[in-house]
Write a protein that holds these residues in place. Structure first.
Motif, PDB file in Angstrom:
ATOM      1  N   SER A 194      -4.840  -0.794  -6.688  1.00  0.00           N
ATOM      2  CA  SER A 194      -3.499  -0.186  -6.684  1.00  0.00           C
ATOM      3  C   SER A 194      -3.176   0.442  -5.336  1.00  0.00           C
ATOM      4  CB  SER A 194      -3.397   0.872  -7.791  1.00  0.00           C
ATOM      5  OG  SER A 194      -3.517   0.278  -9.061  1.00  0.00           O
ATOM      6  N   LEU A 195      -4.152   1.132  -4.754  1.00  0.00           N
ATOM      7  CA  LEU A 195      -3.920   1.771  -3.452  1.00  0.00           C
ATOM      8  C   LEU A 195      -3.764   0.747  -2.329  1.00  0.00           C
ATOM      9  CD1 LEU A 195      -6.269   4.859  -3.736  1.00  0.00           C
ATOM     10  CD2 LEU A 195      -3.821   4.929  -3.255  1.00  0.00           C
ATOM     11  N   SER A 196      -4.319  -0.432  -2.522  1.00  0.00           N
ATOM     12  CA  SER A 196      -4.110  -1.474  -1.505  1.00  0.00           C
ATOM     13  C   SER A 196      -2.665  -1.959  -1.524  1.00  0.00           C
ATOM     14  CB  SER A 196      -5.056  -2.655  -1.746  1.00  0.00           C
ATOM     15  OG  SER A 196      -4.626  -3.471  -2.821  1.00  0.00           O
ATOM     16  N   GLN A 197      -2.013  -1.819  -2.684  1.00  0.00           N
ATOM     17  CA  GLN A 197      -0.613  -2.229  -2.812  1.00  0.00           C
ATOM     18  C   GLN A 197       0.345  -1.075  -2.524  1.00  0.00           C
ATOM     19  OE1 GLN A 197      -0.028  -5.740  -3.788  1.00  0.00           O
ATOM     20  NE2 GLN A 197      -2.151  -5.537  -3.105  1.00  0.00           N
ATOM     21  N   ASP A 198      -0.068   0.128  -2.914  1.00  0.00           N
ATOM     22  CA  ASP A 198       0.764   1.314  -2.727  1.00  0.00           C
ATOM     23  C   ASP A 198      -0.129   2.450  -2.233  1.00  0.00           C
ATOM     24  OD1 ASP A 198       2.415   3.503  -2.828  1.00  0.00           O
ATOM     25  OD2 ASP A 198       2.781   3.428  -4.995  1.00  0.00           O
TER      26      ASP A 198
END
Length: 769
Positions: free
Chosen positions: A528-532
């Motif tokens: 998720s953090l790689s996307q946001d």
């Protein structure tokens, strides 16, 4: 057909990696595959009985294109790399670049294998039908009749799977009442489930025509319910239901408080593991006995246990496991009360005797007293609850405890047909610690059990769902079908596939909750953090992995404002941490940008190897001195992620499955459950997943075997026996080539079946023409 088109490229199964067949299946369902000859959409067939192939919806078109494919193979022609197609036999053949396997893996689909046995074993003469004048409409075999009409002294009925144990128990109670005029209230019938208790009461009324008042007077119930009633009658204030701890969340509060007092971290002592250990200790050991604590972790858990018990006493509360222990104390301390109960319960009947634990067994012995009117029905081959404190020794040593006991064998199986029963019997006979016996089927249909060979868990699930769909098209009811697995996580793939299909299904929360598991949430947080890079909820999940305290989240939030940066970049700006820690975080920050460019399965491996998750898992193993299940979760996520091309698509799938956790079943459907949950049930069709070493038998049993302990491996074999004997008509055993991303080897338990087949084949080869 062995060829198809996807995005202007040709796919050939002769060169395409088997690992990605599931991807082809999903692409076909999305309409992304087309026929290279007619251009129409095609699907990728992936089922148990047929070779994988590209297929048209219409059979007539399929035949035309298959002929074209065969013609092309017979008449190879030079392809013009610059042309878009060539003409052959009136068809256009695309000349786009072929998609080939990077590993050059060959087409290695393996045909399913039917387990054959010779002619059915003939039942002895005494298995023929008998009746009792009192119950002329009910038939019994000779051993069943011997058990039902037994009156005095202890008896052990060894009831093989599907041999009619419920009929024997209820018929015996009815016979004691109707023939021997034993008052119904002098009979105690102990079961292991409320459902079994209700079913037996109903049978007494309906099948044996007892007056409702008589059937109602037979004391039936589970161990817990019976002991609770005895305690409540003795001291209603202390044992009032208001003091009962009914839910795990109530226990968990006490566990967490105990850990806080001891300075222990819940990450190292998950509450579910602590509660399981406490339950085991309370059931497996008699009051005053103490288990051998093997390591520091167990010693700490024992301390938590003692604190848990003290907190309950301080609040005048009790849990379900306390009832049996308290009842044992009560009867030992009050001999007059014990005598009254012995006079009340003159005939004691116990169901599922192989599942009894030490506390329950001692209570039953106390109640039976010197009269020894103890009638126990069970099967040592179905003893599968060691984790609850049960042990097959009680049924195996019954004759030592009661030398005058009669032992009756019920070895006619009325549930399954011959080849299922013969297969299960061949497997269980490899156990050393059991009563010597042979289970025989009454039905002789020759529908052999089938071994099938998927690539991995994903392909396994797709094959099973395809087979279920075919059976339903032929009239099967969904609730006549069951899929069994060793542990809840083993049901993930089949649960996901059924959820995405139109097939109704039923399962429990443990199977649904895969994407809510702690380590799975951590992996999803990385993705998720790689996307946001500003996902606060995801960052909160990762703080323990980076060895940061939860209050660090507030510092990170503040840094995003003061430094005008993302949550991810804020990690590198923390100042109240050790220099080496800050350096490590600063090296990880740019990796999030790399992560977003990877495919989901590659991303999971990257997180484990490059972003600190692997180090975190190793540290947890070292700190807790136990096998860390988180590593298995990582491998499971990697397997699940292979189906998706983008991280975004995989995250959307995970969110969808998490939302599905709260959904409730509507109409009756296909049953998904662990083997433990299936005990006592029966289904027309049963699929057993992952019959490979590491799953069945489980890894922990193999570890025990390496340490010289054979008990666990024998229980695992009993588990497979229980699973197989749930099937009435059709039985499928899955033997995947890969499990959790690693090469899998067929279960050692299957060897007797394969050996029997080799012997049978050799006999046929040598037979005269």
């Amino acid at each position: 057909m062995k060829c198809a088109r996807r995005h202007d490229r040709t796919i050939s199964l002769h060169t395409y990696s088997r690992e990605h067949y599931q991807f082809l299946h999903d692409e076909g369902k999305k309409g992304h595959l087309s026929c290279p000859y007619c251009g129409q959409p095609v699907f990728f067939r992936l089922n148990i009985h047929e070779e994988p192939a590209f297929i048209h919806k219409q059979t007539s078109q399929q035949e035309l294109c298959e002929k074209a494919e065969q013609q092309e193979e017979k008449q190879p022609a030079e392809r013009d790399e610059h042309a878009s197609y060539k003409e052959l036999g009136g068809f256009r053949f695309p000349t786009g670049k072929q998609i080939i396997s990077e590993t050059k893996e060959t087409f290695d689909w393996q045909e399913p294998r039917s387990i054959q046995f010779g002619e059915a074993l003939h039942l002895e003469e005494n298995e023929q039908v008998h009746t009792i004048d009192l119950f002329p409409h009910i038939t019994f075999s000779a051993p069943q009749l011997q058990a039902v009409t037994h009156k005095d002294g202890p008896m052990l009925v060894l009831a093989g799977a599907g041999s009619g144990k419920t009929r024997v128990l209820t018929a015996r109670a009815a016979y004691l009442i109707s023939h021997h005029q034993i008052p119904a209230h002098h009979i105690l019938l102990v079961t292991f489930t409320t459902k079994a208790s209700s079913e037996m009461k109903e049978r007494l009324r309906m099948q044996y025509q007892l007056h409702p008042s008589q059937a109602g007077q037979v004391v039936t119930g589970t161990f817990h319910s019976l002991f609770y009633k005895m305690l409540l009658h003795d001291d209603p204030n202390k044992w009032n239901g208001q003091h009962l701890i009914k839910f795990d969340w109530q226990k968990e509060q006490y566990i967490r408080k105990a850990m806080m007092n001891e300075g222990l971290d819940e990450k190292d002592y998950p509450t579910d593991q602590v509660l399981q250990s406490i339950g085991y200790w309370k059931n497996a050991f008699l009051p005053g006995e103490f288990p051998e604590l093997k390591d520091e972790k167990e010693k700490h858990m024992w301390t938590i246990y003692q604190s848990y018990e003290q907190q309950k006493r301080d609040n005048q509360q009790f849990d379900f496991d306390d009832m049996a222990i308290a009842c044992l104390h009560m009867l030992n301390k009050q001999p007059e009360l014990l005598k009254r109960y012995q006079e009340r319960f003159k005939y004691i009947l116990v169901d599922e005797f192989q599942d009894i634990n030490p506390v329950q067994y001692q209570l039953i012995q106390l109640l039976a007293g010197k009269s020894e009117q103890l009638f126990c029905v069970g099967d040592d081959d179905q003893a599968i609850y060691a984790f609850r404190g049960s042990h097959p020794a009680f049924i195996l040593d019954f004759k030592q405890d009661y030398p005058s006991a009669e032992i009756v064998h019920l070895h006619a199986n009325y549930r399954s047909h011959h080849t299922i029963v013969a297969s299960a019997d061949a497997i269980i006979k490899k156990n050393q610690h059991r009563y010597e016996k042979t289970l025989k089927a009454v039905r002789v249909e020759q529908i052999p059990p089938t071994l099938f060979y998927p690539y991995d868990e994903e392909e396994e699930a797709t094959m099973i769902v395809a087979d279920i769909q075919e059976k339903m098209q032929n009239g099967a009811k969904p609730n006549d079908i069951c899929v069994l697995f060793r542990t809840n996580t083993g049901g993930r793939a089949i649960y996901e596939r059924l959820h995405q299909s139109a097939i109704p299904y039923e399962t429990d929360a443990g199977v649904r909750a895969f994407y809510s598991r702690r380590m799975v949430r951590v992996l999803l947080a990385f993705l998720s953090l790689s996307q946001d890079a500003d996902d606060v909820a995801a960052m909160k999940q990762l703080l323990p992995v980076f060895f940061l305290k939860q209050q660090t989240l507030n510092t990170l939030k503040a840094l995003t404002i003061t430094e005008d940066c993302s949550m991810v970049d804020a990690l590198g700006k923390l100042t109240d941490i050790q220099p080496f820690q800050r350096k490590k975080l600063q090296s990880i920050i740019p990796l999030f940008r790399t992560l977003r460019t990877l495919k989901p399965a590659e991303a999971v491996a990257f997180i484990e190897q490059k972003m600190g998750l692997g180090d975190y898992l190793k540290k947890r193993v070292n700190d807790t001195n136990v096998l860390e299940k988180g590593a298995d979760d990582v491998r499971d996520v990697k397997t699940a992620a292979k189906r998706f091309e983008t991280i975004e698509a995989f995250l959307a799938h995970a969110e969808h499955m998490k939302a599905a956790e709260q959904e409730k079943a509507g109409e009756p459907g296909v049953q998904l459950m662990t083997i433990h949950r299936a005990k006592g049930l029966e289904f027309q069709t049963v699929y057993i997943t992952s019959v490979v070493d590491g799953a069945l038998p489980h890894d922990f049993a193999l570890d025990e075997l390496r340490n010289g302990n054979e008990e666990a491996i024998e229980e695992e074999r009993r588990l497979l026996y229980v699973a197989m004997t749930r099937a009435e008509q059709s039985l499928y055993l899955s033997v995947p080539s890969f499990r959790r991303g690693k090469t899998a080897h067929r279960s050692r338990f299957l060897y007797p079946l394969l050996k029997k087949n080799r012997e049978l084949f050799a006999q046929k080869q040598q037979a005269p023409l």
